[in-house]
Enzyme design. Structure first.
Site, mmCIF file in Angstrom:
data_model
loop_
_atom_site.group_PDB
_atom_site.id
_atom_site.type_symbol
_atom_site.label_atom_id
_atom_site.label_comp_id
_atom_site.label_asym_id
_atom_site.label_seq_id
_atom_site.Cartn_x
_atom_site.Cartn_y
_atom_site.Cartn_z
ATOM 1 N N ALA A 65 0.876 -1.177 0.000
ATOM 2 C CA ALA A 65 0.000 0.000 0.000
ATOM 3 C C ALA A 65 0.910 1.222 0.000
ATOM 4 O O ALA A 65 2.070 1.142 0.433
ATOM 5 C CB ALA A 65 -0.867 -0.017 1.248
ATOM 6 N N GLY A 111 0.656 -4.942 0.834
ATOM 7 C CA GLY A 111 -0.494 -4.973 -0.081
ATOM 8 C C GLY A 111 -0.181 -5.648 -1.416
ATOM 9 O O GLY A 111 -1.087 -6.145 -2.083
ATOM 10 N N GLU A 114 -0.468 -9.225 -0.703
ATOM 11 C CA GLU A 114 -1.905 -9.446 -0.454
ATOM 12 C C GLU A 114 -2.678 -9.501 -1.775
ATOM 13 O O GLU A 114 -3.612 -10.288 -1.929
ATOM 14 C CB GLU A 114 -2.440 -8.349 0.475
ATOM 15 C CG GLU A 114 -1.880 -8.512 1.897
ATOM 16 C CD GLU A 114 -2.216 -7.340 2.805
ATOM 17 O OE1 GLU A 114 -1.808 -6.200 2.490
ATOM 18 O OE2 GLU A 114 -2.886 -7.550 3.824
ATOM 19 N N GLU A 134 4.462 -5.185 7.368
ATOM 20 C CA GLU A 134 3.664 -4.134 8.016
ATOM 21 C C GLU A 134 4.049 -3.860 9.469
ATOM 22 O O GLU A 134 4.049 -2.710 9.899
ATOM 23 C CB GLU A 134 2.161 -4.475 7.940
ATOM 24 C CG GLU A 134 1.521 -4.215 6.580
ATOM 25 C CD GLU A 134 1.609 -5.403 5.638
ATOM 26 O OE1 GLU A 134 2.420 -6.320 5.889
ATOM 27 O OE2 GLU A 134 0.863 -5.412 4.641
HETATM 28 N N1 CAA Z 1 4.620 3.125 -0.575
HETATM 29 C C1 CAA Z 1 5.029 4.293 -1.112
HETATM 30 N N2 CAA Z 1 6.185 4.425 -1.792
HETATM 31 C C2 CAA Z 1 6.965 3.337 -1.916
HETATM 32 C C3 CAA Z 1 6.593 2.083 -1.377
HETATM 33 C C4 CAA Z 1 5.357 2.004 -0.677
HETATM 34 N N3 CAA Z 1 4.892 0.843 -0.167
HETATM 35 N N4 CAA Z 1 7.572 1.195 -1.641
HETATM 36 C C5 CAA Z 1 8.529 1.871 -2.343
HETATM 37 N N5 CAA Z 1 8.156 3.161 -2.508
HETATM 38 C C6 CAA Z 1 8.893 4.243 -3.182
HETATM 39 C C7 CAA Z 1 10.047 4.745 -2.313
HETATM 40 O O1 CAA Z 1 9.572 5.657 -1.355
HETATM 41 C C8 CAA Z 1 10.932 5.367 -3.362
HETATM 42 O O2 CAA Z 1 10.389 6.630 -3.719
HETATM 43 P P1 CAA Z 1 11.321 7.965 -3.747
HETATM 44 O O3 CAA Z 1 12.285 7.669 -4.853
HETATM 45 O O4 CAA Z 1 10.344 9.043 -4.041
HETATM 46 O O5 CAA Z 1 11.966 8.030 -2.408
HETATM 47 C C9 CAA Z 1 10.773 4.440 -4.563
HETATM 48 O O6 CAA Z 1 9.542 3.735 -4.354
HETATM 49 C C10 CAA Z 1 11.871 3.417 -4.707
HETATM 50 O O7 CAA Z 1 11.975 2.700 -3.476
HETATM 51 P P2 CAA Z 1 13.333 2.551 -2.652
HETATM 52 O O8 CAA Z 1 14.244 3.708 -2.920
HETATM 53 O O9 CAA Z 1 12.977 2.287 -1.227
HETATM 54 O O10 CAA Z 1 13.940 1.242 -3.345
HETATM 55 P P3 CAA Z 1 14.935 0.191 -2.700
HETATM 56 O O11 CAA Z 1 15.412 -0.662 -3.826
HETATM 57 O O12 CAA Z 1 15.946 0.850 -1.848
HETATM 58 O O13 CAA Z 1 14.021 -0.702 -1.715
HETATM 59 C C11 CAA Z 1 12.032 -1.905 -1.082
HETATM 60 C C12 CAA Z 1 12.973 -1.491 -2.232
HETATM 61 C C13 CAA Z 1 12.752 -2.876 -0.167
HETATM 62 C C14 CAA Z 1 10.850 -2.625 -1.733
HETATM 63 C C15 CAA Z 1 11.581 -0.659 -0.306
HETATM 64 O O14 CAA Z 1 11.088 0.291 -1.221
HETATM 65 C C16 CAA Z 1 10.515 -0.920 0.712
HETATM 66 O O15 CAA Z 1 10.799 -1.459 1.776
HETATM 67 N N6 CAA Z 1 9.256 -0.504 0.423
HETATM 68 C C17 CAA Z 1 8.162 -0.565 1.359
HETATM 69 C C18 CAA Z 1 7.653 -1.981 1.535
HETATM 70 C C19 CAA Z 1 6.553 -2.023 2.567
HETATM 71 O O16 CAA Z 1 6.759 -1.741 3.747
HETATM 72 N N7 CAA Z 1 5.341 -2.411 2.145
HETATM 73 C C20 CAA Z 1 4.200 -2.508 3.024
HETATM 74 C C21 CAA Z 1 3.379 -1.272 2.929
HETATM 75 S S1 CAA Z 1 2.130 -1.187 4.172
HETATM 76 C C22 CAA Z 1 0.822 -2.079 3.566
HETATM 77 O O17 CAA Z 1 0.899 -2.657 2.505
HETATM 78 C C23 CAA Z 1 -0.392 -2.022 4.446
HETATM 79 C C24 CAA Z 1 -1.522 -2.917 4.088
HETATM 80 O O18 CAA Z 1 -1.441 -4.140 4.163
HETATM 81 C C25 CAA Z 1 -2.808 -2.340 3.759
#
Ligand code: CAA
Length: 258
Positions: A65, A111, A114, A134
């Site tokens: 998400a 998400g 999911e 999460e």
């Molecule tokens: N939401 C918003 N933006 C996201 C994102 C997310 N879930 N995942 C990645 N991005 C964005 C980053 O913020 C970044 O944007 P900027 O360049 O503007 O900073 C861009 O995508 C590239 O990401 P990274 O620079 O972080 O890339 P990386 O290769 O260093 O890392 C990754 C990759 C490990 C996937 C890392 O991006 C990450 O950990 N992402 C988040 C994963 C996460 O926590 N997902 C769960 C979300 S909560 C959820 O899903 C709730 C639910 O069940 C309803």
């Protein structure tokens, strides 16, 4: 027509791509609404028999998400986010009347995993990484992850993945039953399409009934065996049943589509 997704339809297969590669295809509200609209159109399109969901470019399926969108949400906004998301996309995918294959082409986190778990079948590329991170953000999976992960891999493994917030490789996902198969990334879409073309040869009405019957076993308060009997019986009233059985008796291939 759509900003955050793309749809391509050919040979009775619709490929729905989540298309926000700069945000690793994270699911914001607009993306969920667009996917909902597209799927509702595809549900009515007689020309489409199978849907493949994948992510744009080769780094991510969907990285979750959109964290930027919900970072300052209140309790009630958090509740609405999960409820609306589940209704608009995740439940729609699970109960979709046509098979949905998730082609997991990279990170499938939160998400994103999911979404893949809502699909009927999952094929992953060998570089895919999956997890429900999460709790590292101070929240729990809200798009059905606590339920569907336990259904797919069992409660103990689901708890391990959720509590550690860790990522597993495609191979480990295969070993624990989270994905049906693993292929090289270059072969992912073709593999999904090959499976789709096998499915398309069969009766669309029978497949719709099979989806209902299988899903019924996972709904509390519903007797899956009874739903199976109802759906089995309904098949006997379809022209597709007549075509399938006649074709067998006449020693020819059944034709369920033009
Ligand atoms: N939401 C918003 N933006 C996201 C994102 C997310 N879930 N995942 C990645 N991005 C964005 C980053 O913020 C970044 O944007 P900027 O360049 O503007 O900073 C861009 O995508 C590239 O990401 P990274 O620079 O972080 O890339 P990386 O290769 O260093 O890392 C990754 C990759 C490990 C996937 C890392 O991006 C990450 O950990 N992402 C988040 C994963 C996460 O926590 N997902 C769960 C979300 S909560 C959820 O899903 C709730 C639910 O069940 C309803």
């Amino acid at each position: 027509m759509f900003e955050n997704i793309s749809i391509e339809i050919a040979d009775h297969i619709a490929v729905l791509k989540i298309n926000r590669p700069k945000q690793l295809n994270a699911l914001n509200k607009q993306t969920i609404q667009e996917a909902n609209r597209a799927l509702n159109e595809i549900a009515l399109d007689q020309n489409v028999g199978v849907v493949i969901i994948t992510g744009a470019e080769d780094k991510a399926f969907v990285a979750g998400a959109d964290i930027k969108e919900f970072a300052d949400f209140s309790i009630s906004e958090g509740g609405s986010l999960a409820q609306q998301g589940q209704e608009l996309l995740f439940d729609l995918v699970e109960h979709f009347p046509k098979p949905i294959i998730a082609a997991v082409n990279g990170f499938a986190l939160g998400g994103g995993l999911e979404l893949a778990m809502s699909a009927h079948i999952r094929i992953a590329s060998s570089n895919a990484k999956m997890g429900l991170p999460e709790v590292s953000l101070g929240v729990i999976p809200g798009y059905g992850g606590t339920q569907r992960l336990a259904q797919l891999v069992g409660k103990g493994k689901a708890n391990e993945l959720i509590f550690t917030a860790g990522m597993i490789s495609a191979d480990e996902a295969y070993r624990c039953g989270l994905v049906n198969s693993v292929v090289e990334q270059e072969e992912l879409l073709d593999t999904a399409k090959k499976m789709a073309s096998k499915i398309i040869r069969n009766s669309p009405m029978a497949i719709r009934s099979a989806i209902k019957a299988v899903n019924a076993g996972y709904k509390s308060g519903v007797n899956g065996y009874e739903v199976e009997i109802e759906e089995f019986a309904k098949c006997f009233g379809t022209t597709e049943f007549k075509e399938g059985t006649s074709a067998f008796l006449e020693k020819r291939k059944a034709h369920f589509r033009d």
